[in-house]
Design an enzyme around this catalytic site. Sequence first.
Site, PDB file in Angstrom:
ATOM      1  N   LYS A   1       0.851  -1.194   0.000  1.00 48.96           N
ATOM      2  CA  LYS A   1       0.000   0.000   0.000  1.00 48.96           C
ATOM      3  C   LYS A   1       0.888   1.245   0.000  1.00 48.96           C
ATOM      4  CE  LYS A   1      -3.924   1.959   2.652  1.00 48.96           C
ATOM      5  NZ  LYS A   1      -4.691   1.839   3.898  1.00 48.96           N
TER       6      LYS A   1
ATOM      7  N   SER B   1      -9.572   2.127   2.913  1.00 47.58           N
ATOM      8  CA  SER B   1      -8.720   2.834   1.988  1.00 47.58           C
ATOM      9  C   SER B   1      -7.808   1.925   1.169  1.00 47.58           C
ATOM     10  CB  SER B   1      -7.841   3.828   2.744  1.00 47.58           C
ATOM     11  OG  SER B   1      -6.988   3.164   3.663  1.00 47.58           O
TER      12      SER B   1
ATOM     13  N   SER C   1      -9.544  -0.248   7.084  1.00 45.84           N
ATOM     14  CA  SER C   1      -8.958  -0.117   5.742  1.00 45.84           C
ATOM     15  C   SER C   1      -8.270  -1.367   5.218  1.00 45.84           C
ATOM     16  CB  SER C   1      -7.973   1.050   5.719  1.00 45.84           C
ATOM     17  OG  SER C   1      -8.670   2.266   5.744  1.00 45.84           O
TER      18      SER C   1
END
Lengths: 505, 491
Positions: B80, B155, B179
């Site tokens: 990420k 996210s 997330s």
Amino acid sequence: MSTTVLPSYDDVVERYAPVIGLETHVELGTKTKMFCGCPTDFGGEPNTRVCPVCLGLPGSLPVANKAAIEATIRIGLALNCSIAPWSRFARKNYFYPDMPKNYQISQYDEPLCVDGWLDVEIVGEDGQPELFRVGIERVHLEEDTGKTLHVGGATGRIHGATESLVDYNRAGIPLVEIVTKPIPGTGAKAPIVARAYVTELRDVVRSLGVSDVRMEEGSLRCDVNTSLSPAGSAEWGTRTETKNVNSLRSVERAVRSEMLRQAAVLDTGGRIVQETRHFHEDTGDTTSGRSKETATDYRYFPEPDLVPLAPDPAWVADLKAALPELPRLHRRRLQQDWGLNDHDMQSVLNAGAVELIEQTVAAGTTPAGARKWWLGELSRRANEAGVELSAVGATPAQVAELQKLVDAGKLNDKLARTVLEGVVAGEGSPSEIMAARGLEVVSDTGALTTAVDEAITANPDIAAKVRDGKVAAAGALVGAVMKSTRGADAKTVRSLILSRLGVEG
Amino acid sequence: MADVTRMTATEIAALIATGEASAVEVTRAHLDRIAAVDDRVHAFLHVDTDGALEAARAVDAKRAAGEELGPLAGVPVAVKDVLTAKGVPTTVGSKILEGWRPPYDSTIVRRLRAAGTVMLGKTNMDEFAMGSSTEYSAYGPTGNPWDLGRIPGGSGGGSSAALAAYEAPLAIGSDTGGSIRQPGAVTGTVGAKPTYGGTSRYGLVAFSSSLDTPGPCARTVLDAALLHEAIGGHDPRDSTSIPAPVPDVVAAARAGASGDLTGVKLGLVTEFSGEGAEPGVTAAFRDAVDALTKLGAEVVEVSCPHFQYALPAYYLIAPSECSSNLARFDGVRFGLRVGDDGNRGLEEVMSLTRDAGFGPEVKRRIMLGTYALSSGYYDAYYGQAQKVRTLITRDFTAAFEQADVLISPTTPFVAFPFGSRTADPYQMYLADLFTIPTNLYGGPGISVPCGLSEGLPVGLQIMAPTMADDRMYRVGAALESVIGTLTPPEL
């Protein structure tokens, strides 16, 4: 510039009662910064002592420096504070480019040390020592900011500059903030109590060995709060906070100047504005900085990146047991050891010579010998150069060596001063300078006798007068010998001349 | 050789260990897959082809030299874009960091390298990890491989979508309010949020420091456990890191795979089993609970009365911390700088930079947090939210006296179409309704696929006590042994 006519100081303190308060920042002398492993040494090329943490790069995290926490607790203990069993760091949020994260990691409502005191001594009107107990509100730990340099302008200030450069070498250096409680009741002595407090605090911190506490290098910084209220009033006046107070002398001057300024404002029916003021070393005045009436909202909240501090009580007890003797008590002991009366001790203190004399004595001279040099010749030179005595250019070891040479008869007083001049000029140790400049007292009687005989031969008339009993005439011969030997001991020369001429001295 | 991109990390590691495939071959296969599908999926913000091949070659060289390889050596991983990797662009999904190449590795990336994994690149995310759909990424949203017109969760939608699209067998996410878990649920993959402090935050660009937790994403529970083990454990660079070994999550995952849950008490949170979730999600969840019961687990109902205040408390604490954490993005030292034309002052340049660099959701949260921390409001907002946090922690502590783990649907709804929840922020915030309590408490949580609703994946969340991460892996693996892995339609 203000054109207000200031009232006289005596007049001010008769009509107004000052309340002072001091906020002092001490840069700790830890090897590494507060929250990262960067070195803390003073100086260095800009932005060379930095890493992702002290630059506040995205993703970086602080880790508290244990040595800094220990130093802060020791300062707190030396100031008779309670050590909080649980305390936290907090973020103080405001935007400023010399602060890499745009928040400063500090402490807010949960400081490490609270509620202590420091006894400070001043000389009373009767010349006797007078003790003031200054309450300590809190001692907390925080990180220093970087330094901004404004270039391209005439003044070095942001106004008119074409560029601003930031050096983050200082960012993240551990800073201890020591805040006093308000100090009422000092009256006319407010300025000297303020100075005595900062001096005493400096000595305490130095005795702990946690900082070099040099005001000129900024490792000790002081903000002075001052307010006035009409004599006899129960309420205190509005205070101002004076910054940029960079020497002990300035602490005293800043309080005094602010008292005079505030009195002039109050006398004309004015109102004191709560504000930050800047002290100016050259004029001794303060000028208005930013107003604090529209207070910045720092949005303090507990620093979530750091776990709370919960110092082990046993560890704190160990630190307390291992504290060194407090400077004030230490001085009292020195005064006794050195056999000084209060007045003489005060002169030593005023000269900032306690430690220097102590170290000189430790290096092997008598207290009187050490005191003579530091309070005499060296104080004079320090005053002339406008530097602290410790920065005059001579070390206790050098002064001790000098005095030992005098005691051994190798230097007379006059020669010793010349040697000291060389020491201060950085020419080396006293013995090296003696050798280099050929300054030794001529004590070899063989060489001296030859010089005396030459003088007698060269001045037959004078020699004759002396032989006839006019002993006073021998002075001219002594002078001639002294000149040719460049520094024989006058007394020795004189008795040698008299004995060569068969006259009893 | 079979298509390695369809294999689990465990299988890939075995191939490399035995020499049946080289790490370079495996890496190329995944890079090829990315090249083939990512223009449609958009899971990656940056593909580090050279870095990946170099890392793969290093693994092959180690094997050739007869050196011992770790259990994940040579396995590709997608990271990420919230974690720094030295020299690799790190944007956090924001324009304000466009082009920034960090000079240092985050601890997670450092450990990934040490484990011999091959970092393929950086994955898409909602800007600064604020969002549940990747629609707030400044670089455009990621498509859900199950239906490219729907969100992949957020996210960390990029990481989970990369798994579901077979672009990577492993991925790293970060979980502040859900997330990792919510994207796992809506993409039919596994996402685990470790105990707060169990994985290092050093190098994780902060959103909310007291909540942010990096963690593993994978297509199987065992793979997630292996990745968890590789990245977890104490880090002296993170003051909040727990100085204790990682719970034995790998052994727990293997144990759970046997399908025996005899003696395990599952706590069904009363407050999460009523309304709030879509009927299809509730149905899939109930079926999964029945399946777990058949494996020997006992279901007890537990009440957590303060969970209903979790969402509002979270939306005070997280924005408060973010308002401070994001202050450093000012154009002075790194990233975007706008308006520095020599005529503007510092404050104006900072202000223009932040205005141009931050997106609407980030600005909303900075303003919320600034307000919540301001003098006169602090006690009523931030202070009150911290009290709620304490009460939620107490709810968890009490619940874990009755149950070994707590279970709930991961998120109330399946992957929703793009644009359907952006108009009203609250509708978006609801996606994290079931995941947020765990973050406030600091415990671990995992989302494991538990079925489909209208052809879209549903996730089951398992929550465990702090530092008992192994428990959720055991139950998760047992569920997986019944449900199996979910396979999306071909792209």
